[in-house]
Design a protein around this motif. Structure first.
Motif, PDB file in Angstrom:
ATOM      1  N   HIS A  22      -4.811   2.236  -7.205  1.00  0.00           N
ATOM      2  CA  HIS A  22      -3.904   2.712  -6.168  1.00  0.00           C
ATOM      3  C   HIS A  22      -4.302   4.128  -5.759  1.00  0.00           C
ATOM      4  CE1 HIS A  22      -1.083  -0.681  -6.525  1.00  0.00           C
ATOM      5  NE2 HIS A  22      -1.450  -0.681  -7.795  1.00  0.00           N
ATOM      6  N   ARG A  51       3.679   4.406   2.663  1.00  0.00           N
ATOM      7  CA  ARG A  51       5.034   4.872   2.330  1.00  0.00           C
ATOM      8  C   ARG A  51       5.022   6.328   1.885  1.00  0.00           C
ATOM      9  NH1 ARG A  51       5.783   2.559  -2.232  1.00  0.00           N
ATOM     10  NH2 ARG A  51       4.056   1.078  -2.394  1.00  0.00           N
ATOM     11  N   THR A  52       3.969   7.060   2.243  1.00  0.00           N
ATOM     12  CA  THR A  52       3.761   8.395   1.685  1.00  0.00           C
ATOM     13  C   THR A  52       3.949   9.495   2.723  1.00  0.00           C
ATOM     14  OG1 THR A  52       2.253   7.594  -0.023  1.00  0.00           O
ATOM     15  CG2 THR A  52       2.027   9.905   0.605  1.00  0.00           C
ATOM     16  N   HIS A  56       0.834  -1.207   0.000  1.00  0.00           N
ATOM     17  CA  HIS A  56       0.000   0.000   0.000  1.00  0.00           C
ATOM     18  C   HIS A  56       0.868   1.257   0.000  1.00  0.00           C
ATOM     19  CE1 HIS A  56      -3.763  -2.141   0.462  1.00  0.00           C
ATOM     20  NE2 HIS A  56      -3.206  -2.875   1.405  1.00  0.00           N
ATOM     21  N   ALA A  57       0.757   2.029  -1.074  1.00  0.00           N
ATOM     22  CA  ALA A  57       1.584   3.228  -1.216  1.00  0.00           C
ATOM     23  C   ALA A  57       1.338   4.235  -0.111  1.00  0.00           C
ATOM     24  CB  ALA A  57       1.332   3.871  -2.582  1.00  0.00           C
ATOM     25  N   VAL A  64       6.046   9.585  -2.370  1.00  0.00           N
ATOM     26  CA  VAL A  64       5.847   8.147  -2.186  1.00  0.00           C
ATOM     27  C   VAL A  64       7.201   7.448  -2.249  1.00  0.00           C
ATOM     28  CG1 VAL A  64       4.597   6.101  -2.958  1.00  0.00           C
ATOM     29  CG2 VAL A  64       3.594   8.379  -3.298  1.00  0.00           C
TER      30      VAL A  64
END
Length: 443
Positions: A180, A63-64, A59-60, A81
């Motif tokens: 996404h 990591r954002t 899941h982006a 990201v």
């Protein structure tokens, strides 16, 4: 410790993320959503790390971070990201505490208020709390900029699947992500419809006055709404269905009546929507939620059933002309500068009944691990109100229907405008309006 392996990708932020980040002082924010699970069985930190690593890679949003673009009078905001990073997990042994469960709850409340530096992802962290032999609490603290209520259910499902795979010594089998977060955000920013925009210009012309914004400082607090028994809630649902609506419509009508003495006849309420209509959006972790302004003149309805019908009609029309709230703000004819870009001052969110989040996992050697969502009392959280929270409103009504049909929830406000006693009165006014509507013989 965060470790990046390549250069980050830059993506446009959503309207919701943009406005929040631009309001932050020194790029810091405090508003995290805590979620927790009770875990019973042979569980260890390594299993948690492997599970969180898989979810972070998938899941982006996890990591954002966010960064304001430099230059220009109206700077935009980018999602930053990271291609890869390590989750922030702390392991704490509470087994020696006098009351390990109470210590875990206190830890959850405290950690939910940890400040975040928004350009340094991950904007979340995790704690594994050991309460005793084979008893743990796994808690995640995720900033609202990358998470919403729907994401909680997605994360629970995938956390259970990943833990099962770790126990069984195999890769996790997760559904393919067809959408996404960046896809959703790009579509939101590109949303244009001349006909819808004309409708909103007319619908939101000459907006009613707003309640004052709470002063910076203080805390957000909640007051419980007295539960409505299942038979009464069902009576409301049936009556609303006969008038073209549903239980949510009846609840919104009761809210308008309860607020009439304070807000007047002409009211605009921001109705929370999950934003999961697009194919594939149901599996995305991220803040896809949005708010739909619903405007109703209570004085035009002769009685409560007629008001329910009017609310249902107003909601259907708004939904038929749906645009992102950030875009609606850009097209309304009123100057929103003095209103701090607000179209409404009351938020309404209804959550239908959902199955309890629990699972029992079995390993090939016969070991069993049970995972169940740990309730977190919203009345205890009381997050700080800082200048970094542009979505703050004087009042938010959150209604939930339990699996047994009972209806309950809470009203949230700022203690600078609504001290606990006054907020309890607001919750009582709504509960009284709800009970009176459900008991009316005309239903």
């Amino acid at each position: 410790m965060t470790r990046t392996l390549a250069e980050p990708a830059h993506r446009p932020a959503s309207y919701y993320q943009r406005d929040w980040v631009r309001a932050c002082a020194a790029g810091r924010s405090y508003y995290s959503l805590p979620i927790a699970w009770d875990v019973e069985g042979p569980f260890d930190a390594e299993a948690v790390r492997v599970t969180l690593a898989g979810l972070t890679e998938r899941h982006a949003a996890l990591r954002t971070g966010f960064r304001i673009r430099s230059g220009g009078p109206d700077p935009d905001v980018d999602q930053i990201v990271m291609p890869s990073l390590e989750a922030d997990l702390t392991v704490i042994d509470l087994a020696g505490a006098a009351d390990p469960g109470a210590s875990a709850d206190a830890h959850i409340v405290a950690e939910s208020q940890r400040p975040r530096v928004l350009d340094r992802p991950p904007l979340w962290h995790a704690s594994l709390l050991r309460l005793g032999p084979d008893r743990f609490v796994l808690a995640l603290f995720v900033h609202h900029l990358i998470f919403d209520g729907w994401s909680h259910g997605v994360l629970h499902d995938e956390l259970v699947r990943c833990c099962r795979a770790v126990l069984q010594g195999r890769p996790a089998r997760l559904p393919r992500l067809a959408l996404h977060l960046a896809d959703h955000t790009a579509a939101e920013r590109a949303a244009r419809d001349a006909g819808h925009e004309r409708w909103w210009r007319e619908r939101l012309r000459d907006l009613p006055p707003l309640a004052p914004l709470p002063p910076v400082g203080g805390r957000f607090i909640c007051a419980p709404i007295a539960p409505l028994p299942a038979p009464a809630a069902e009576a409301l649902r049936r009556g609303a269905a006969e008038r073209g609506g549903g239980l949510s419509t009846a609840l919104l009508a009761a809210l308008l009546l309860a607020r009439r003495a304070h807000a007047g006849d002409d009211q605009v309420v921001g109705v929370t929507r999950a934003g999961r209509d697009r194919p594939g959006a149901q599996r995305v972790v991220g803040p896809l939620l949005d708010h739909l302004p619903v405007r109703v003149d209570v004085s035009r309805s002769r009685d409560f059933p007629a008001l329910v019908a009017d609310v249902a009609r107003a909601y259907r029309e708004a939904l038929a002309h749906q645009l992102p709230l950030g875009r609606i703000r850009q097209v309304v004819p009123d100057d929103l500068t003095a209103r701090r870009q607000r179209l409404f001052d009351t938020r309404y969110n209804y959550l239908p009944a959902a199955a309890p989040l629990a699972a029992t996992l079995s390993a090939p050697d016969g070991r069993t691990v049970r995972i169940a969502a740990r309730p977190i009392d919203p009345l205890r959280l009381s997050p700080r109100h800082t200048e970094d929270h542009p979505e703050v409103l004087p009042l938010s009504y959150n209604l939930r229907r339990d699996p047994d049909g009972t209806l309950g929830g809470d009203v949230c406000g700022h203690d600078g405008l609504y001290p606990p006693e006054r907020l309890a009165t607001v919750a009582g006014e709504f509960a009284a309006a709800l009970a009176e509507a459900a008991a009316a013989p005309r239903w």
